[in-house]
Design an enzyme around this catalytic site. Structure first.
Site, mmCIF file in Angstrom:
data_model
loop_
_atom_site.group_PDB
_atom_site.id
_atom_site.type_symbol
_atom_site.label_atom_id
_atom_site.label_comp_id
_atom_site.label_asym_id
_atom_site.label_seq_id
_atom_site.Cartn_x
_atom_site.Cartn_y
_atom_site.Cartn_z
ATOM 1 N N SER A 145 0.828 -1.215 0.000
ATOM 2 C CA SER A 145 0.000 0.000 0.000
ATOM 3 C C SER A 145 0.860 1.262 0.000
ATOM 4 O O SER A 145 0.375 2.344 -0.339
ATOM 5 C CB SER A 145 -0.926 0.007 1.217
ATOM 6 O OG SER A 145 -0.172 0.036 2.417
ATOM 7 N N SER A 172 -3.744 -4.141 2.600
ATOM 8 C CA SER A 172 -3.534 -3.063 3.586
ATOM 9 C C SER A 172 -4.417 -1.842 3.308
ATOM 10 O O SER A 172 -3.970 -0.700 3.374
ATOM 11 C CB SER A 172 -2.050 -2.644 3.614
ATOM 12 O OG SER A 172 -1.228 -3.746 3.864
ATOM 13 N N ASP A 289 1.535 -5.644 10.050
ATOM 14 C CA ASP A 289 2.582 -5.343 11.028
ATOM 15 C C ASP A 289 2.359 -5.978 12.395
ATOM 16 O O ASP A 289 3.264 -5.960 13.236
ATOM 17 C CB ASP A 289 2.739 -3.827 11.192
ATOM 18 C CG ASP A 289 3.525 -3.202 10.046
ATOM 19 O OD1 ASP A 289 4.196 -3.954 9.313
ATOM 20 O OD2 ASP A 289 3.468 -1.971 9.885
ATOM 21 N N LYS A 316 9.557 -7.109 3.789
ATOM 22 C CA LYS A 316 9.734 -6.129 4.852
ATOM 23 C C LYS A 316 11.230 -6.021 5.172
ATOM 24 O O LYS A 316 12.089 -6.379 4.367
ATOM 25 C CB LYS A 316 8.923 -6.544 6.085
ATOM 26 C CG LYS A 316 7.409 -6.555 5.856
ATOM 27 C CD LYS A 316 6.840 -5.152 5.807
ATOM 28 C CE LYS A 316 5.323 -5.165 5.761
ATOM 29 N NZ LYS A 316 4.742 -3.815 5.795
ATOM 30 N N ARG A 366 10.595 -5.240 14.538
ATOM 31 C CA ARG A 366 9.399 -5.920 15.031
ATOM 32 C C ARG A 366 9.696 -7.324 15.552
ATOM 33 O O ARG A 366 8.912 -7.866 16.339
ATOM 34 C CB ARG A 366 8.309 -5.939 13.953
ATOM 35 C CG ARG A 366 7.930 -4.540 13.511
ATOM 36 C CD ARG A 366 6.471 -4.345 13.231
ATOM 37 N NE ARG A 366 6.207 -2.973 12.789
ATOM 38 C CZ ARG A 366 6.026 -1.937 13.591
ATOM 39 N NH1 ARG A 366 6.071 -2.107 14.907
ATOM 40 N NH2 ARG A 366 5.808 -0.737 13.096
ATOM 41 N N LYS A 390 14.362 1.822 15.411
ATOM 42 C CA LYS A 390 13.664 2.152 14.167
ATOM 43 C C LYS A 390 12.271 2.703 14.436
ATOM 44 O O LYS A 390 11.794 3.591 13.720
ATOM 45 C CB LYS A 390 13.578 0.909 13.286
ATOM 46 C CG LYS A 390 12.869 1.123 11.955
ATOM 47 C CD LYS A 390 12.912 -0.141 11.116
ATOM 48 C CE LYS A 390 12.039 -0.042 9.887
ATOM 49 N NZ LYS A 390 12.489 0.950 8.905
#
Length: 407
Positions: A145, A172, A289, A316, A366, A390
């Protein structure tokens, strides 16, 4: 270097100042620049990604290195393409492996001139910014997206505006909606009917703007609340009625006994019941996410799952599907990928568990953020722990506030 995390009890209570939304801030910074705003944006986080975006937008040079910041790479490629001048934009080794040809092709169709300096289809890029002319562009809606948002944000500044016709299922969608809602707050009208989005040529209007707290960052506190025996956590500046699509997780976590209550200052999470689903089936096409958060939680809670809508996880900061398979194996779980962009677990632990799992982070913030809550149940280690800078640089300090030992 690694950090060792542990907690002596399974209760959690505290008040947390979450970082502001990276998704909102990155968009607001681009729109703010396009509106030539005299105002300063309020409540910007000190995360790496936001600092990178600010540095580029305030820079006096024409060569930029965005490091690992994928959103900045995509948004700035579109932004710079309509700023007259000659620009070079590059990033980390991983960034040079993340495709950008779909966005580049679209911009070149609008009259931009962008070339690849190394490998075809990938950064680094040489951009000759110029006057862009609008047309109808067809794009695959299942792509990231961020490509779509990058084009939409510059659309009001393109001669004749821009129409995007999106083919296939839209990935997304909430992030595209977020972009259009923020554009509207800065005075830009758009029309989205079916698979077509139209933005006419029009000016942005400068205004004061405050960035709300980050729902993806909140997901780790929901995860902690679900793992706790007792929990009461105040998340300041978070809004239940949010522009962010990840606010959907408040409903998901009710199945794990976590309730959310809006207050004047934010949201309070409480562990109201010791419950959990017998099996969890979720489609992450609108919330990619938080996939790592939910996968880690399910393994710790022994909840079998089948997750779909994860195709974008492969491009990612790392291949997040492979990373989850590798790191959840350290807890004894064998995670399969039955189809491209899916993850499945049968609830068993056939692999040898590590006494103190050391989580590899793969340069992905993440991975550290989603796996740290496991320390509620057992001692773990996290390799390259400061990768969290980040998006959530204060995370370990916040964990210490609620009783975690971080060494």
């Amino acid at each position: 270097m690694n950090y060792r995390l542990s907690k002596s009890d399974k209760n959690i209570k505290g008040s947390i100042n979450l970082p502001s939304s990276k998704s909102i801030a990155n968009r607001a910074l681009i729109i703010h620049a396009l509106s030539y705003s005299p105002y300063s944006l309020k409540n910007l986080s000190m995360s790496d990604d936001i600092e990178v975006m600010q540095q580029v937008l305030m820079s006096n040079t024409n060569r930029f290195d965005v490091g690992h910041a994928g959103t900045a790479m995509r948004f700035l490629t579109a932004f710079l393409s309509q700023i007259v001048g000659e620009w070079t934009i590059t990033g980390s080794d991983r960034m040079k492996q993340r495709p950008i040809h779909i966005l580049v092709d679209a911009l070149n169709e609008l009259g931009a001139k962008i070339e690849y300096l190394e490998n075809e289809g990938y950064p680094p890029l040489k951009i000759w910014g110029s006057h862009l002319k609008g047309k109808v562009l067809e794009l695959d809606g299942s792509i990231s997206s961020q490509y779509i948002s990058a084009l939409l944000m510059i659309a009001p500044c393109i001669e004749g505006g821009l129409t995007l016709k999106l083919k296939n299922k839209i990935t997304s969608r909430p992030y595209i909606e977020l972009t259009l809602k923020l554009m509207k707050q800065f005075g830009v009208r758009s029309v989205w009917k079916g698979q077509e989005i139209r933005v006419d040529e029009q000016p942005y209007h400068a205004r004061e703007f405050t960035v709300e707290a980050d729902w993806t960052g909140a997901s780790y506190w929901y995860q902690l609340a679900a793992l706790a025996d007792e929990a009461e956590i105040e998340l300041k500046n978070l809004r239940l009625m949010s522009l962010q699509g990840d606010c959907q997780i408040a409903a998901w976590f009710k199945e794990f006994g976590v309730d959310s209550k809006a207050t004047a200052d934010g949201v309070i999470l409480t562990k109201s019941a010791n419950i959990q689903p017998k099996y969890l089936q979720l489609n992450f096409i609108e919330n990619p996410d938080v996939a790592q958060t939910m996968a880690m939680l399910c393994v710790l809670k022994k909840v079998p799952f089948h997750f779909t809508g994860l195709k974008t996880l492969k491009i990612k900061e790392t291949d997040r599907i492979a990373a989850l398979q590798n790191e959840l194996a350290k807890f004894g779980a064998q995670i399969t990928e039955p189809k491209h962009g899916e993850l499945k677990w049968d609830g068993t632990f056939p692999l040898e568990k590590e006494a103190v799992p050391c989580i590899a982070t793969y340069h992905d913030h993440r991975m550290a953020l989603a796996f740290a809550p496991a320390a509620m149940l057992q001692t773990i280690a996290i390799d390259d722990p400061m990768v969290i800078s980040k998006s959530y640089p204060e995370y370990y300090e916040h964990l210490k506030q609620v009783g975690f030992e971080v060494q």
